[in-house]
Design a protein around this motif. Structure first.
Motif, PDB file in Angstrom:
ATOM      1  N   LEU A  42       0.784  -1.121  -0.199  1.00  0.00           N
ATOM      2  CA  LEU A  42       0.006  -0.119  -0.141  1.00  0.00           C
ATOM      3  C   LEU A  42       0.936   1.232   0.001  1.00  0.00           C
ATOM      4  O   LEU A  42       0.630   2.212  -0.724  1.00  0.00           O
ATOM      5  N   ALA A  43       1.983   1.352   0.780  1.00  0.00           N
ATOM      6  CA  ALA A  43       2.913   2.416   0.817  1.00  0.00           C
ATOM      7  C   ALA A  43       3.361   2.547  -0.670  1.00  0.00           C
ATOM      8  O   ALA A  43       3.399   3.559  -0.928  1.00  0.00           O
ATOM      9  N   LEU A  44       4.001   1.620  -1.047  1.00  0.00           N
ATOM     10  CA  LEU A  44       4.452   1.594  -2.632  1.00  0.00           C
ATOM     11  C   LEU A  44       3.473   2.033  -3.551  1.00  0.00           C
ATOM     12  O   LEU A  44       3.790   3.111  -4.255  1.00  0.00           O
ATOM     13  N   THR A  45       2.098   1.649  -3.481  1.00  0.00           N
ATOM     14  CA  THR A  45       1.153   2.275  -4.330  1.00  0.00           C
ATOM     15  C   THR A  45       1.047   3.688  -3.972  1.00  0.00           C
ATOM     16  O   THR A  45       0.782   4.500  -5.194  1.00  0.00           O
ATOM     17  N   LEU A  46       0.957   4.008  -2.986  1.00  0.00           N
ATOM     18  CA  LEU A  46       0.864   5.585  -2.301  1.00  0.00           C
ATOM     19  C   LEU A  46       1.996   6.499  -3.047  1.00  0.00           C
ATOM     20  O   LEU A  46       1.896   7.442  -3.640  1.00  0.00           O
ATOM     21  N   ILE A  47       3.139   5.771  -2.943  1.00  0.00           N
ATOM     22  CA  ILE A  47       4.321   6.714  -3.535  1.00  0.00           C
ATOM     23  C   ILE A  47       4.433   6.729  -4.841  1.00  0.00           C
ATOM     24  O   ILE A  47       4.606   7.637  -5.551  1.00  0.00           O
ATOM     25  N   CYS A  48       3.879   5.826  -5.773  1.00  0.00           N
ATOM     26  CA  CYS A  48       3.833   5.898  -7.078  1.00  0.00           C
ATOM     27  C   CYS A  48       2.604   6.835  -7.466  1.00  0.00           C
ATOM     28  O   CYS A  48       3.039   7.945  -8.354  1.00  0.00           O
ATOM     29  N   ALA A  49       1.624   6.855  -6.717  1.00  0.00           N
ATOM     30  CA  ALA A  49       0.406   7.920  -6.942  1.00  0.00           C
ATOM     31  C   ALA A  49       0.840   9.206  -6.911  1.00  0.00           C
ATOM     32  O   ALA A  49       0.829  10.159  -7.653  1.00  0.00           O
ATOM     33  N   SER A  50       1.980   9.503  -5.654  1.00  0.00           N
ATOM     34  CA  SER A  50       2.478  10.672  -5.679  1.00  0.00           C
ATOM     35  C   SER A  50       3.353  11.155  -6.466  1.00  0.00           C
ATOM     36  O   SER A  50       3.516  12.340  -7.162  1.00  0.00           O
ATOM     37  N   ILE A  51       4.367  10.341  -6.891  1.00  0.00           N
ATOM     38  CA  ILE A  51       5.168  10.488  -8.086  1.00  0.00           C
ATOM     39  C   ILE A  51       4.332  11.032  -9.340  1.00  0.00           C
ATOM     40  O   ILE A  51       4.851  11.969 -10.008  1.00  0.00           O
ATOM     41  N   PHE A  52       3.438  10.163  -9.586  1.00  0.00           N
ATOM     42  CA  PHE A  52       2.645  10.501 -10.731  1.00  0.00           C
ATOM     43  C   PHE A  52       2.270  11.900 -10.590  1.00  0.00           C
ATOM     44  O   PHE A  52       2.193  12.757 -11.671  1.00  0.00           O
ATOM     45  N   ILE A 105       4.433   4.414  13.419  1.00  0.00           N
ATOM     46  CA  ILE A 105       5.603   4.697  12.806  1.00  0.00           C
ATOM     47  C   ILE A 105       5.669   4.241  11.342  1.00  0.00           C
ATOM     48  O   ILE A 105       5.977   5.102  10.529  1.00  0.00           O
ATOM     49  N   GLU A 106       5.254   3.017  11.191  1.00  0.00           N
ATOM     50  CA  GLU A 106       4.879   2.602   9.816  1.00  0.00           C
ATOM     51  C   GLU A 106       3.909   3.550   8.940  1.00  0.00           C
ATOM     52  O   GLU A 106       4.268   4.085   7.866  1.00  0.00           O
ATOM     53  N   GLY A 144      -8.442  11.000  -4.816  1.00  0.00           N
ATOM     54  CA  GLY A 144      -9.360  10.322  -4.269  1.00  0.00           C
ATOM     55  C   GLY A 144      -8.882   8.887  -3.675  1.00  0.00           C
ATOM     56  O   GLY A 144      -9.192   8.211  -2.732  1.00  0.00           O
ATOM     57  N   GLY A 145      -8.098   8.396  -4.691  1.00  0.00           N
ATOM     58  CA  GLY A 145      -7.561   6.849  -4.582  1.00  0.00           C
ATOM     59  C   GLY A 145      -6.583   6.997  -3.455  1.00  0.00           C
ATOM     60  O   GLY A 145      -6.566   6.209  -2.728  1.00  0.00           O
ATOM     61  N   MET A 146      -5.785   8.049  -3.333  1.00  0.00           N
ATOM     62  CA  MET A 146      -4.761   8.204  -2.396  1.00  0.00           C
ATOM     63  C   MET A 146      -5.605   8.255  -0.885  1.00  0.00           C
ATOM     64  O   MET A 146      -4.986   7.654   0.091  1.00  0.00           O
ATOM     65  N   VAL A 147      -6.611   8.864  -0.950  1.00  0.00           N
ATOM     66  CA  VAL A 147      -7.413   9.042   0.536  1.00  0.00           C
ATOM     67  C   VAL A 147      -7.696   7.687   0.768  1.00  0.00           C
ATOM     68  O   VAL A 147      -7.532   7.455   2.042  1.00  0.00           O
ATOM     69  N   VAL A 148      -8.350   6.819  -0.104  1.00  0.00           N
ATOM     70  CA  VAL A 148      -8.751   5.597   0.355  1.00  0.00           C
ATOM     71  C   VAL A 148      -7.584   4.660   0.830  1.00  0.00           C
ATOM     72  O   VAL A 148      -7.719   3.643   1.482  1.00  0.00           O
ATOM     73  N   LEU A 149      -6.570   4.632  -0.159  1.00  0.00           N
ATOM     74  CA  LEU A 149      -5.544   3.834   0.007  1.00  0.00           C
ATOM     75  C   LEU A 149      -4.624   4.267   1.545  1.00  0.00           C
ATOM     76  O   LEU A 149      -4.533   3.200   2.338  1.00  0.00           O
ATOM     77  N   THR A 150      -4.779   5.549   1.986  1.00  0.00           N
ATOM     78  CA  THR A 150      -4.425   5.875   3.338  1.00  0.00           C
ATOM     79  C   THR A 150      -5.226   5.224   4.324  1.00  0.00           C
ATOM     80  O   THR A 150      -4.719   4.769   5.213  1.00  0.00           O
ATOM     81  N   LEU A 192      -4.281   1.739   4.437  1.00  0.00           N
ATOM     82  CA  LEU A 192      -2.901   1.690   5.125  1.00  0.00           C
ATOM     83  C   LEU A 192      -3.125   1.643   6.745  1.00  0.00           C
ATOM     84  O   LEU A 192      -2.685   0.786   7.362  1.00  0.00           O
ATOM     85  N   VAL A 193      -3.838   2.580   7.014  1.00  0.00           N
ATOM     86  CA  VAL A 193      -4.359   2.618   8.777  1.00  0.00           C
ATOM     87  C   VAL A 193      -4.765   1.499   9.264  1.00  0.00           C
ATOM     88  O   VAL A 193      -4.232   1.074  10.089  1.00  0.00           O
ATOM     89  N   ARG A 194      -5.516   1.057   8.436  1.00  0.00           N
ATOM     90  CA  ARG A 194      -6.229  -0.363   8.860  1.00  0.00           C
ATOM     91  C   ARG A 194      -5.563  -1.557   8.620  1.00  0.00           C
ATOM     92  O   ARG A 194      -5.503  -2.217   9.658  1.00  0.00           O
TER      93      ARG A 194
END
Lengths: 360, 562
Positions: free
Chosen positions: A109-119, A199-200, A310-316, A319-321
Motif C-alpha cells: 500500500l505504501a508503494l502504491t501511494l508513493i507511485c501515485a504521488s510521483i505521478f 511509525i509505519e 481520491g484513490g490516495m485518500v482511500v489507500l491511506t 494503510l491505517v487499517r
C-alpha cells in the motif's frame, strides 16, 4: 445504535460482518458487485469527455495533431510506467491481504501511494510548464505563433491568478510542502512514542509526500532533456525553422513576435510530420482550435488526477487499517475493492496517454 | 394517539420509529426505514416549495400582461419551479423515499446492502438542496432547468452553484440506485426468486439501472458547464470551435432516461395498488416485469427527440423518432395489464386505488400526447409550445406525483402505524383529478394554437385558456392540501393500523405496522406475492394469513392482535 441490536441478533456474527448480512460471503459479494457498479458509473462519467474528444478531434483533426505536439511524450510514458507499477503493487497488496501478510500489505500500500504521488509530481511539472507557455483552456489559450499576444484573453487570466513573483510550480508546491512538514512532525512524534504501527503509517505518509517532490525532480530532468534535445536539433537543422521547443521558450516573451518569420509555414522539424497540402501550423494555430484541445486535455487529465487523489485518500485509510492488522482470509474485501478502483484509474490513464500524447 | 395503550407500549420498544430516541438517533441512523422517512419529509418540503412557485407562475399568467412579475423574475420562478420539482422532488420521490422504506422490507432483507452509503446519499441530497436554495436566495437562476448553452454560459445567474447542486444530487441518486441493485441482487432471502419479487421491486431495479448508467453523464455535463464558466474551456462555445448542441446531446442523454427514473417507480407502485385493491393476482406478471426493463433500455436510445429542432442530420432525426415510438410498446403493455387485473376483480375504491385509477387516466393522456411530439411532422409546430408543457405535466405530475401520493396512502399505515380518513382521502383524489385536468387540458388547446412556453406575457386570444388553467392550478393546490391534511390528521388522530389493512400478499404486510428495527425477526416465508387466497378479512384486525398447519404461524403472532 446498531450495536445494541447486534447484541440481540449477532451472537454468531464475527466483528467484521455487518449486522444485516448473513455470512461473510454475502458481505463480500455485495461489496464486489457494488464496486463494479461504481466502476461502471466512473466509466460513464469519463465517457462524456471521451465523446467530446472524439467529436472535436473528428471535426478538427489537424488542430489536435498540432496541439498534441506540445505534450511531452516522455513524461507521459514515464507516468504510464509509474501507474502500471502501482497497479502491480496494488494487486500484490490484495494477495497479501488474502494471505494475512500484514507487513507485505503495508509495504504494498505504501508503494502504491508513493507511485501515485510521483505521478502527481510529474503531472505538476507538465501542467505548470504549459501554464507558463500560455497553453491554457480555450478562453485563455495563447497562440504559439501569433505576431502579438495582445489580442488574446491573456490579460483577464493574469488578473485571475495575480501577478505573483513565484513560478507556477513553486506555488503548486506550497501545499504539498506543508503536508510534508506535517507528516515529518507526526513521524517525529511517533518515533518518540515508539509505537511501531504508527511509525509505519507516519513513515509511509512522509515518503508519499516526499515522492511528490521526487516526481517533480524527475519531471524537471525529463523536461530539461527534452528541451536540450530540441535545442540540439535546431542547431543542426534549418536555422530559420522555428521548433516546437523554441516557441516553448519564447511564447510568453514579447520578443517572440520578432522570431516569427515567414518560414513558419515550412515548420516541419518537429517529430510530427506535416502532410503536404495540409494547412500550415500558423493557420491551424490561429483557427483557435488548439485551445479546445488543451481544454479537453485539462478536463480529462484533471478529472483523472482528482481520481488519483481520491484513490490516495482511500489507500491511506486502508494503510491505517492494514497496520492494525484487520484484514485476513475471511475479510479482505476493502483491499480488493480499492484495488479494483485503482486498476480502473490506471486503465483510464492507459486510454488517455495514447489519445492525448501519442496520436499525431 | 388513541390506539390501545398496550400495543403502543409493546411497539414502542420494538418498532423502528420509537426504538431509539433523540435527534442524533435519526440524523445518524443507518436504518433504511428512517432514512426513507427523512427523505419523505424532505421531498414533500421540496414539493411544497416547487408547488408554491408553480402557483406564483399560474397567478402571473392569469393576465396577459406582467401584472406582478417582471419577465426576468418570471424566468427565475419557472427555472426554480422546474429545477426544484425535477431534481429535488420527482427523481428522489418514489425511489429514495418510498423505495428506501420498501425495497428491503418487500425483499425480506434486514436492510439495504450499504446502510452507510444510504445515509450518505441522503446527506448528499440535503447538500444539493442547499445549493439550490442558495441559487434561489441569491440573484436567481434564469436558464430553465435544462441549463441550455450558450445562454447558461453567459447569464449572470448563479449557474455554477446550481450545477454543483445538480452534480451532488446526481451522486445521491447514483448511490441510491447502486444500493438497490446490490440489495436486490445479493440480499434476497431463500425462496425469493426473481419472479417472486413484487413488481415494485422490478420497477425499482430498472430505475436503478438507469440511475447508475445515465446520471454520471449528467455529472460530467454539468461539470463541463461549470468549467466553461469558471476556467473558460470553450467546449460549448462556437467562438473556440466548440458546439452548443453538444451540451444538449449530453444533457438529454441523461435527462431522457431520467424521465424513466421518474415514471418507472410510479408504474411499480401502480402495479402493486391495482392488484392489492382489486384482490386479484396481477395480470401478466412477467410482461409487466420485462416491460420495466425494456423501458429502461429503450430509454437510452431516444434522447434526440428533445432536439428535433436543434439541428441534427435528417437521418438521425428519423431514427430518433422511430425509436421514440418503440417506448410506447412496453408502456402500453403495462396499462393493458393493469386494466386486465381489475377485470373481474373485487375492486375497492379506497384512497390508494382512487389515486391508481387517477394515474391510469392521466398517464394515458400524457403518453398518447407524447406520440404527437415524437412524430416529426407534428412536433415541428408543437415544439416549445404549451402542448409540450401539458404533455410532460400529464406524465410527470399526473403520472409520477399521483402514483407517489397513491403509494404514500397505500403504505402510510405500514410506515406510521396509523390509518387515515379514507373519505377525505377520496375527496382529495377527486379534487386533484378535477384541478389537474382543468389546469392542463386547456394547455393542450392553447399549445396546439401556438402559445409558446416560457413567456410571462401572451396574446389576449389565449386569455380564457390561461384563466381556466390558473383556476385549475389553485384547485389542484387545494386538493393536495386536503391530502396533506388527511395525512397530518392521521398522524395526530389516526386509528392504530393493523398489520395488513388492505389484504396485500407481499412481504411488507407480514411484519407489524410499523415494522420492527430489523424488519423480520426470522427469515420470512416467501410466497407468490399476488396470491390472495390464503388471506382472510378479520374486520378491525385487517387481513390475516390463514395457513393449513399451525406449525407455520406468522412470525410475530402476538402483534396481529390489535
Amino acid at each position: 445504535m446498531s450495536h445494541d441490536h447486534a447484541a440481540d441478533h449477532g451472537h454468531d456474527h464475527p466483528s467484521f460482518l455487518a449486522h444485516h448480512f448473513d455470512d461473510p460471503e454475502q458481505q463480500f459479494d455485495a461489496g464486489k458487485l457494488g464496486i463494479w457498479i461504481f466502476l461502471v458509473t466512473e466509466v460513464l462519467f469519463f465517457s462524456g469527455m471521451f465523446c467530446a474528444y472524439a467529436l472535436y478531434r473528428s471535426r478538427n483533426p489537424e488542430v489536435f495533431t498540432f496541439a498534441s505536439t506540445f505534450l511531452n511524450t516522455k513524461l507521459g510514458a514515464f507516468n504510464t510506467g509509474v501507474l502500471l507499477f502501482s497497479s502491480l503493487t496494488m494487486a500484490w497488496g490484495v494477495r497479501c491481504a488474502q494471505l494475512r501478510q500484514r507487513g507485505g500489505l503495508v509495504l504494498c500500500l505504501a508503494l502504491t501511494l508513493i507511485c501515485a504521488s510521483i505521478f502527481l509530481g510529474v503531472k505538476a511539472v507538465e501542467y505548470t510548464h504549459k501554464w507558463d507557455m500560455g497553453l491554457l483552456p480555450a478562453h485563455f489559450y495563447l497562440s504559439q505563433y501569433a505576431q502579438t499576444i495582445e489580442h488574446h484573453d491573456w490579460a483577464p487570466f493574469k488578473e485571475l491568478v495575480g501577478q505573483a513573483h513565484m513560478t507556477w510550480l513553486t506555488k503548486l508546491c506550497i501545499l504539498p510542502g506543508l503536508i510534508t512538514i506535517g507528516f515529518a512532525a507526526w513521524l517525529f512524534s511517533t518515533l518518540k512514542s515508539k509505537e511501531r504501527r504508527k511509525i509505519e503509517v507516519a513513515g509511509s505518509m512522509l515518503l508519499t509526500a516526499l515522492a511528490f517532490f521526487g516526481g517533480i525532480g524527475i519531471g524537471r530532468v525529463f523536461q530539461a532533456a527534452e528541451e536540450a534535445a530540441a535545442a540540439h536539433s535546431t542547431d543542426h537543422g534549418d536555422k530559420h525553422a522555428a521548433t516546437d521547443a523554441d516557441h516553448k521558450h519564447d511564447a510568453a516573451s514579447a520578443d517572440h513576435a520578432t522570431a516569427a518569420s515567414a518560414d513558419k509555414t515550412m515548420l516541419v522539424s518537429t517529430d510530427s510530420q506535416t502532410k503536404i497540402g495540409a494547412p500550415s501550423i500558423e493557420q491551424i494555430d490561429q483557427k483557435g482550435g488548439a485551445g479546445l484541445f488543451f481544454s479537453i486535455y485539462y478536463c480529462m487529465t484533471g478529472v483523472h488526477a482528482v481520481h488519483i487523489l481520491g484513490g490516495m485518500v482511500v489507500l491511506t485509510w486502508l494503510l491505517v487499517r492494514a497496520s492494525k492488522d484487520v484484514f485476513h482470509e475471511q475479510y479482505f474485501g476493502p483491499v480488493d475493492y480499492v484495488g479494483l478502483y485503482w486498476h480502473l484509474v490506471d486503465l483510464i490513464w492507459i486510454y488517455l496517454f495514447p489519445l492525448l500524447y501519442l496520436i499525431r | 394517539m388513541s390506539g390501545s395503550a398496550t400495543v403502543q407500549a409493546q411497539n414502542a420498544s420494538d418498532n423502528y420509529l420509537f426504538n431509539t430516541k433523540g435527534f442524533l438517533s435519526w440524523a445518524l441512523t443507518l436504518d433504511h426505514k428512517r432514512i426513507g422517512m427523512m427523505y419523505l419529509v424532505g421531498v414533500m418540503g421540496a414539493f411544497l416549495l416547487g408547488g408554491i412557485l408553480a402557483l406564483i407562475l399560474r397567478a402571473e399568467l392569469a393576465d396577459p400582461e406582467n401584472w406582478f412579475l417582471t419577465n426576468k423574475q418570471y424566468n427565475q420562478v419557472f427555472t426554480l419551479h422546474g429545477a426544484v420539482m425535477v431534481f429535488l422532488f420527482i427523481i428522489p420521490s418514489v425511489p429514495a423515499a418510498l423505495g428506501n422504506f420498501l425495497v428491503p422490507v418487500m425483499l425480506g432483507a434486514k436492510d439495504v446492502a450499504f446502510p452507510r452509503l444510504n445515509l450518505g446519499s441522503f446527506y448528499l441530497w440535503v447538500i444539493g438542496a442547499i445549493f439550490f436554495l442558495v441559487a434561489l436566495l441569491s440573484t436567481g437562476l434564469d436558464t430553465g432547468w435544462t441549463f441550455y448553452t450558450p445562454y447558461s454560459t453567459q447569464t449572470s445567474g448563479p449557474v455554477v452553484a446550481a450545477t454543483l447542486g445538480v452534480f451532488i444530487l446526481g451522486f445521491s441518486s447514483i448511490f441510491t440506485g447502486l444500493n438497490f441493485i446490490v440489495t436486490i441482487n445479493t440480499m434476497r432471502p431463500p425462496g425469493m426468486t426473481w419472479f417472486r419479487m413484487p413488481l415494485f421491486l422490478w420497477a425499482t431495479y430498472s430505475t436503478s439501472i438507469i440511475q447508475v448508467l445515465a446520471t454520471p453523464v449528467l455529472g460530467i455535463t454539468v461539470l463541463l458547464l461549470a468549467a466553461e464558466r469558471v476556467i473558460g474551456i470553450g467546449i460549448f462555445d462556437p467562438k473556440f470551435n466548440g458546439d452548443p448542441v453538444t451540451f444538449q446531446h449530453f444533457f438529454w442523454f441523461y435527462s431522457h432516461p431520467a424521465v424513466y427514473i421518474m415514471i418507472l417507480p410510479g408504474m411499480g407502485i401502480i402495479s402493486e395498488l391495482m392488484s392489492v385493491h382489486s384482490h386479484k393476482g396481477i395480470f401478466g406478471y412477467r410482461f409487466i416485469a420485462y416491460s420495466s426493463v425494456a423501458i429502461a433500455l429503450f430509454g437510452f436510445l431516444v434522447w434526440g427527440h428533445h432536439m428535433f429542432t436543434s439541428g441534427m442530420a435528417n437521418v438521425t432525426v428519423i431514427v430518433f423518432s422511430a425509436l421514440t415510438f418503440s417506448v410506447s410498446i412496453p408502456s402500453a403493455i403495462k396499462v393493458f395489464n393493469w386494466l386486465a387485473t381489475m377485470y373481474k376483480g373485487t375492486v375497492q375504491l379506497n384512497t390508494p386505488m382512487c389515486y391508481a385509477l387517477n394515474f391510469i387516466f392521466l398517464f394515458t393522456i400524457g403518453g398518447l400526447t407524447g406520440l404527437w411530439l415524437g412524430t416529426l411532422s407534428t412536433d415541428r409546430p408543437l415544439h416549445d409550445t404549451y402542448f409540450v408543457v401539458a404533455h410532460f405535466h400529464y406524465v410527470m405530475m399526473g403520472g409520477t406525483m399521483v402514483a407517489f401520493l397513491g403509494g404514500v396512502f397505500h403504505w402510510w399505515p405500514k410506515m406510521t402505524g396509523k390509518m387515515f380518513n379514507d373519505f377525505w382521502g377520496n375527496i382529495s383524489c377527486l379534487v386533484v383529478f378535477i384541478g389537474f385536468n382543468m389546469t392542463f387540458l386547456p394547455q393542450f388547446v392553447m399549445g396546439s394554437r401556438g402559445m409558446p412556453r416560457r413567456y410571462a406575457t401572451y396574446d389576449p386570444q389565449f386569455t380564457v385558456f390561461h384563466e381556466w388553467s390558473t383556476y385549475g392550478a389553485f384547485t389542484l393546490g387545494l386538493g393536495l392540501f386536503i391530502a396533506l391534511g388527511v395525512l397530518i390528521h392521521s398522524l395526530l388522530r389516526g386509528k392504530q393500523a393493523p398489520d395488513n389493512p388492505w389484504g396485500g400478499a407481499t412481504l411488507e404486510w407480514q411484519c407489524s405496522s410499523p415494522p420492527p428495527y430489523y424488519n423480520f425477526h426470522t427469515a420470512p416465508e416467501v410466497n407468490d406475492p399476488y396470491n390472495y387466497k390464503p388471506l382472510t378479512y378479520r374486520g378491525e384486525k385487517g387481513w390475516e394469513y390463514v395457513r393449513p398447519k399451525p406449525s407455520t404461524v406468522p412470525q410475530q403472532p402476538d402483534q396481529v392482535q390489535v
